[in-house]
Motif scaffolding. Structure first.
Motif, mmCIF file in Angstrom:
data_model
loop_
_atom_site.group_PDB
_atom_site.id
_atom_site.type_symbol
_atom_site.label_atom_id
_atom_site.label_comp_id
_atom_site.label_asym_id
_atom_site.label_seq_id
_atom_site.Cartn_x
_atom_site.Cartn_y
_atom_site.Cartn_z
ATOM 1 N N ILE A 7 5.043 -4.476 -22.854
ATOM 2 C CA ILE A 7 4.134 -3.862 -23.816
ATOM 3 C C ILE A 7 2.738 -3.872 -23.205
ATOM 4 C CG2 ILE A 7 3.057 -4.050 -26.094
ATOM 5 C CD1 ILE A 7 5.649 -5.388 -27.076
ATOM 6 N N VAL A 8 2.166 -2.678 -23.049
ATOM 7 C CA VAL A 8 0.827 -2.549 -22.496
ATOM 8 C C VAL A 8 -0.113 -2.085 -23.601
ATOM 9 C CG1 VAL A 8 -0.638 -1.450 -20.766
ATOM 10 C CG2 VAL A 8 1.765 -1.932 -20.234
ATOM 11 N N ASN A 9 -1.086 -2.902 -23.926
ATOM 12 C CA ASN A 9 -2.081 -2.549 -24.929
ATOM 13 C C ASN A 9 -3.369 -2.133 -24.228
ATOM 14 O OD1 ASN A 9 -0.438 -3.120 -27.180
ATOM 15 N ND2 ASN A 9 -0.920 -5.296 -27.049
ATOM 16 N N VAL A 10 -3.787 -0.895 -24.457
ATOM 17 C CA VAL A 10 -5.018 -0.410 -23.847
ATOM 18 C C VAL A 10 -6.192 -0.875 -24.705
ATOM 19 C CG1 VAL A 10 -6.329 1.596 -23.079
ATOM 20 C CG2 VAL A 10 -3.830 1.580 -22.862
ATOM 21 N N SER A 11 -6.978 -1.772 -24.154
ATOM 22 C CA SER A 11 -8.138 -2.314 -24.856
ATOM 23 C C SER A 11 -9.396 -1.693 -24.265
ATOM 24 C CB SER A 11 -8.144 -3.843 -24.743
ATOM 25 O OG SER A 11 -9.215 -4.410 -25.443
ATOM 26 N N SER A 12 -10.398 -2.504 -23.987
ATOM 27 C CA SER A 12 -11.681 -2.022 -23.504
ATOM 28 C C SER A 12 -12.513 -3.241 -23.130
ATOM 29 C CB SER A 12 -12.394 -1.224 -24.609
ATOM 30 O OG SER A 12 -13.757 -1.049 -24.331
ATOM 31 N N VAL A 13 -13.552 -3.024 -22.326
ATOM 32 C CA VAL A 13 -14.484 -4.129 -22.097
ATOM 33 C C VAL A 13 -15.104 -4.568 -23.412
ATOM 34 C CG1 VAL A 13 -15.027 -3.462 -19.736
ATOM 35 C CG2 VAL A 13 -16.375 -2.523 -21.594
ATOM 36 N N ASP A 27 -3.002 4.454 -13.493
ATOM 37 C CA ASP A 27 -2.400 3.710 -12.379
ATOM 38 C C ASP A 27 -2.278 2.229 -12.715
ATOM 39 O OD1 ASP A 27 -2.178 6.013 -10.874
ATOM 40 O OD2 ASP A 27 -3.993 5.642 -9.681
ATOM 41 N N ALA A 28 -3.292 1.677 -13.398
ATOM 42 C CA ALA A 28 -3.238 0.269 -13.782
ATOM 43 C C ALA A 28 -2.140 0.031 -14.811
ATOM 44 C CB ALA A 28 -4.596 -0.176 -14.340
ATOM 45 N N ILE A 29 -1.992 0.968 -15.741
ATOM 46 C CA ILE A 29 -0.938 0.843 -16.762
ATOM 47 C C ILE A 29 0.441 0.888 -16.114
ATOM 48 C CG2 ILE A 29 0.118 1.995 -18.745
ATOM 49 C CD1 ILE A 29 -2.744 2.955 -19.491
ATOM 50 N N LEU A 30 0.638 1.833 -15.193
ATOM 51 C CA LEU A 30 1.930 1.932 -14.508
ATOM 52 C C LEU A 30 2.208 0.690 -13.681
ATOM 53 C CD1 LEU A 30 4.436 3.575 -13.757
ATOM 54 C CD2 LEU A 30 3.092 4.626 -11.915
ATOM 55 N N GLU A 31 1.182 0.203 -13.000
ATOM 56 C CA GLU A 31 1.354 -1.018 -12.204
ATOM 57 C C GLU A 31 1.827 -2.181 -13.077
ATOM 58 O OE1 GLU A 31 -1.338 -4.240 -9.649
ATOM 59 O OE2 GLU A 31 -2.119 -2.222 -10.024
ATOM 60 N N ALA A 32 1.240 -2.308 -14.256
ATOM 61 C CA ALA A 32 1.646 -3.376 -15.166
ATOM 62 C C ALA A 32 3.094 -3.197 -15.608
ATOM 63 C CB ALA A 32 0.725 -3.399 -16.384
ATOM 64 N N TYR A 52 -5.809 -6.326 -16.892
ATOM 65 C CA TYR A 52 -6.158 -5.431 -15.795
ATOM 66 C C TYR A 52 -7.483 -4.731 -16.124
ATOM 67 C CZ TYR A 52 -1.384 -5.846 -13.912
ATOM 68 O OH TYR A 52 -0.201 -6.313 -13.389
ATOM 69 N N PRO A 53 -8.624 -5.304 -15.732
ATOM 70 C CA PRO A 53 -9.876 -4.549 -15.884
ATOM 71 C C PRO A 53 -9.862 -3.375 -14.913
ATOM 72 C CG PRO A 53 -10.266 -6.648 -14.785
ATOM 73 C CD PRO A 53 -8.827 -6.643 -15.174
ATOM 74 N N VAL A 54 -10.382 -2.231 -15.344
ATOM 75 C CA VAL A 54 -10.348 -1.026 -14.516
ATOM 76 C C VAL A 54 -11.780 -0.561 -14.243
ATOM 77 C CG1 VAL A 54 -9.459 1.310 -14.249
ATOM 78 C CG2 VAL A 54 -8.163 -0.369 -15.591
ATOM 79 N N GLY A 55 -12.179 -0.583 -12.974
ATOM 80 C CA GLY A 55 -13.506 -0.137 -12.592
ATOM 81 C C GLY A 55 -14.462 -1.303 -12.408
ATOM 82 N N ARG A 56 -15.481 -1.083 -11.571
ATOM 83 C CA ARG A 56 -16.452 -2.136 -11.298
ATOM 84 C C ARG A 56 -17.219 -2.546 -12.549
ATOM 85 N NH1 ARG A 56 -17.917 -2.859 -5.901
ATOM 86 N NH2 ARG A 56 -15.977 -2.864 -4.698
ATOM 87 N N PHE A 57 -17.564 -1.549 -13.387
ATOM 88 C CA PHE A 57 -18.296 -1.863 -14.611
ATOM 89 C C PHE A 57 -17.493 -2.849 -15.458
ATOM 90 C CE2 PHE A 57 -19.443 -1.302 -19.039
ATOM 91 C CZ PHE A 57 -20.827 -1.264 -19.007
ATOM 92 N N ALA A 58 -16.197 -2.594 -15.587
ATOM 93 C CA ALA A 58 -15.342 -3.477 -16.382
ATOM 94 C C ALA A 58 -15.274 -4.870 -15.772
ATOM 95 C CB ALA A 58 -13.943 -2.882 -16.503
ATOM 96 N N GLU A 59 -15.151 -4.927 -14.458
ATOM 97 C CA GLU A 59 -15.054 -6.229 -13.789
ATOM 98 C C GLU A 59 -16.324 -7.051 -13.999
ATOM 99 O OE1 GLU A 59 -14.220 -5.276 -9.764
ATOM 100 O OE2 GLU A 59 -12.176 -4.582 -10.162
ATOM 101 N N TYR A 60 -17.493 -6.398 -13.862
ATOM 102 C CA TYR A 60 -18.755 -7.126 -14.030
ATOM 103 C C TYR A 60 -19.009 -7.466 -15.500
ATOM 104 C CZ TYR A 60 -19.771 -5.835 -9.195
ATOM 105 O OH TYR A 60 -19.723 -5.685 -7.836
#
Length: 274
Positions: free
Chosen positions: A129-135, A229-234, A244-252
């Motif tokens: 189960i992949v839940n798409v959240s957000s920063v 791509d991150a969703i498929l990888e999961a 899985y944070p996606v993008g530099r903005f999310a990581e920081y």
């Protein structure tokens, strides 16, 4: 082995549509859903894509689509809870009705779908189960209380569900994009127009309406394909990460939650004044 199947919500555009194509390219059978089937008609032209009308706030819709998957393929390997929207605005101006609508789509919707697919995943001893959240699910910002609250809830429920279902071979993953090149901000503008605005919060309305840095055309935005791509990888990983944070903005941005509250509040106070 029979073909793996995925149920993906919110496929009319953006992340959901990109995710459907990513899974199809990886040879999955995809059940792509949207409230308006006309929005996903082109996906239905692919031989491995089954398009379905689905309103995630409707219990009967959810049951019908899940039953269709089980009847046709006998398995549900992945559920991608992507459908959602951002109900932004100062919390004093957000009515209980608006808040309920936000949670009905962003929180109760994923819960409805998880409850519907879990008996089948548990019986198979496998599933993701992949839940798409957000920063915004980890760091709350000005004028985003309703949306952040819904995504915080998704994060917490995902953590609990991951612990509860691990013994059954079911993985629960959260994908956390920052700004994405989609029409998300347009929906934000539509939501802001619904409120009876308090004069006390005009600066917050201005901030939300002019938040170009956070928009899909801002410098920090990632493409829907990167999120897909991150969703498929999961979904394909035998041992996926919890997040899985996606993008530099999310990581920081994720690091901001470790700041003392006073420092974080000062940063947002500076943004409000600017």
């Amino acid at each position: 082995m029979s073909q793996k199947t995925a149920l993906i919500t919110g496929c009319s555009s953006g992340i959901g549509r990109a995710t459907a194509w990513a899974f199809l390219d990886d040879d999955w059978k995809v059940y792509a859903t949207a409230r308006n089937p006309a929005d996903i008609q082109t996906l239905g032209e692919h031989e491995d894509c089954d398009i379905n009308t689905l309103d995630v706030t409707d219990d009967e819709d959810v049951a019908r689509v899940v039953d269709r998957m089980v009847d046709q393929d006998g398995r549900i390997d992945a559920l991608v809870n992507n459908a959602g929207y951002g109900g932004h605005g100062p919390l004093e101006d957000v009515t209980v009705e608006h808040l309920h609508e936000q949670f009905d789509v962003n929180v109760y919707g994923p819960h409805r779908l998880a409850r519907a697919v879990l008996p089948h995943m548990r019986a198979a001893g496998d599933g993701t189960i992949v839940n798409v959240s957000s920063v915004a699910g980890r760091v709350a910002a000005l004028g985003m209380g309703a949306y952040s609250g819904s995504k915080h809830a998704v994060e917490a429920m995902s953590d609990t569900l991951r612990l509860e279902t691990e013994r059954f071979g079911v993985d629960v993953v959260v994908v956390q994009p920052g700004p994405v090149e989609t029409q998300f901000r347009e929906r934000v503008g539509e939501e802001l127009d619904r409120y009876d605005r308090s004069d006390a919060y005009e600066d917050i309305y201005d901030f939300q309406e002019d938040a170009n840095l956070l928009g899909g055309d801002g410098p920090f935005a990632v493409s829907p394909d990167e999120v897909a791509d991150a969703i498929l990888e999961a979904a394909v990983s035998p041992s996926p990460k919890a997040r899985y944070p996606v993008g530099r903005f999310a990581e920081y941005a994720m690091l901001a939650r470790f700041l003392p509250d006073g420092i974080r509040d000062s940063v947002f106070g500076l943004l409000r004044r600017l």
